[in-house]
Structures are given as C-alpha cells and as structure tokens.
Design an enzyme around this catalytic site. Structure first.
Site, PDB file in Angstrom:
ATOM      1  CG  ASP A 287      16.515  34.659  18.749  1.00 61.42           C
ATOM      2  OD1 ASP A 287      16.469  35.909  18.871  1.00 61.42           O
ATOM      3  OD2 ASP A 287      16.987  33.930  19.627  1.00 61.42           O
ATOM      4  CB  CYS A 288      11.149  36.157  17.960  1.00 59.11           C
ATOM      5  SG  CYS A 288      11.190  35.340  19.572  1.00 59.11           S
ATOM      6  CB  SER A 289      13.969  37.768  22.014  1.00 59.76           C
ATOM      7  OG  SER A 289      14.919  36.724  21.954  1.00 59.76           O
TER       8      SER A 289
ATOM      9  CG  HIS B 244       7.139  34.453  18.403  1.00 63.55           C
ATOM     10  ND1 HIS B 244       8.348  34.171  17.795  1.00 63.55           N
ATOM     11  CD2 HIS B 244       6.451  35.244  17.536  1.00 63.55           C
ATOM     12  CE1 HIS B 244       8.378  34.745  16.604  1.00 63.55           C
ATOM     13  NE2 HIS B 244       7.245  35.415  16.429  1.00 63.55           N
TER      14      HIS B 244
ATOM     15  CG  HIS C 102       7.147  37.675  13.549  1.00 67.44           C
ATOM     16  ND1 HIS C 102       6.914  36.381  13.944  1.00 67.44           N
ATOM     17  CD2 HIS C 102       6.480  37.825  12.369  1.00 67.44           C
ATOM     18  CE1 HIS C 102       6.134  35.775  13.064  1.00 67.44           C
ATOM     19  NE2 HIS C 102       5.854  36.632  12.103  1.00 67.44           N
TER      20      HIS C 102
END
Length: 194
Positions: free
Chosen positions: A86-88, A139, A151
C-alpha cells in the site's frame, strides 16, 4: 563544523582588529596559516562537501531503488514486493532498504514524524502527501523530481510514477515532508529492541 567556522571568524576578526593599517592579504594568509586555521578551514570545507555529496547520493539511491519496484501490485496493508504494497508500506520499505531508517507504518504517522518543507523546496527522496480518502495525509508517495512522484496508488493498480501537476493530485495535495534521521528508527536499533 560550525564551531570551527566560529573560531575562524573570531580569529579573523581579532587579527583584523590588531593588524596595522597597511596589512595586505598575504599577511593575513600567513597569520591564518601560522595559527593552523587555513588547514582547519579546508578540512571543514571538504567535510561539508562530502556530506552534501553523501546526501545527494542517498536521495539518488532512494529514487533508483523505488523505481526498481515499478509494477508491484497494490495490496492494502502490504509492505513487501512479494505481497504487494500500500502507499505507506511502499514508502516505509524503500526507506528501510535504502537508508536503513524504519518510518512509522501509516501515512499520517509518516507526515507527523517528518520535517515540513515548502512544495518549492522538494528534492528527490522527499515525501509528498495527499488527501485521497477525505482525511488529511491519507496517501503518501516519494518525490522523484520534475514534478513527479512514485507511489502505490490503490487496489487494482501497481507502483507507478505520476505527475503531481495533474488536476487530481493538485486538488488533493496536503504537503511535502523531508525525512531526517530523527524521523524513524535506525534498522540496527529495531533489532536491539526485540
């Protein structure tokens, strides 16, 4: 380093004040050399240049490493190339692998633990945050330069590079952050905690 600069300035000011009116720059250079201050100034200058080159190299390494994950699928809660990102999770994995720094897990936590910078100050390796879920800092991506960031965007998608100047991203931009050594935990320190 600033201690040496202060010493040099103080020595120059003292020497300039005590020097007779007719003193030229050769006399000043001799005085600084006799006191060993020219060598110290050169050492400080080299250390500053080396540090700047190291920082630039790390940012370059960070971006190159991130680009190596283009095409890895999005997975909610994912934090590895094998399971997806996921993004993080993507940002956290890139910083851990490249710099040895473990950032917090969630995007909002990453924003809170990093240094606020102006959008005009963005450099490759900085973090960019967006409001994509009707909440701030929902995000995150890594700035790669030229108005673009990398990303892991959303379910059904994969790690990719996008232009922050697109209207979708412009409307949702929440801010830019710079990762400092105090933003997370060094990898070796994480191992010590366990």
């Amino acid at each position: 380093m600033s201690k040496w600069l202060c010493i040099l300035i103080l020595a120059c000011a003292t020497a300039a004040h005590a020097a007779p009116q007719g003193t030229n720059s050769d006399d000043m250079d001799r005085l600084l050399a006799d006191k060993g201050l020219l060598t110290r100034l050169e050492d400080v200058s080299h250390k500053v240049a080396d540090k700047a080159q190291t920082v630039a190299g790390r940012a370059g390494d960070l971006v190159v490493n991130a680009m190596g994950f283009l095409g890895v699928p999005y997975k909610r809660g994912g934090n590895s190339a094998e399971t997806g990102f996921d993004c993080s999770g993507f940002v956290r994995a890139i910083y851990q692998q490249t710099v040895g720094l473990v950032l917090p897990r969630r995007a909002d936590q990453q924003a809170a633990s990093t240094q606020v910078i102006d959008k005009k100050e963005l450099q490759p390796g900085d973090l960019v945050f967006f409001n994509t879920m009707r909440r701030t800092f929902s995000h995150v991506g890594i700035y790669v330069g030229d108005g673009k960031f990398i990303h892991s965007p959303r379910s059904g998608s994969e790690v990719r590079v996008e232009d922050m100047r697109q209207s979708y991203w412009q409307r949702r931009f929440d801010g830019a952050r710079r990762v400092t050594s105090t933003a997370g935990t060094q990898v070796g320190q994480v191992d010590d905690i366990k």
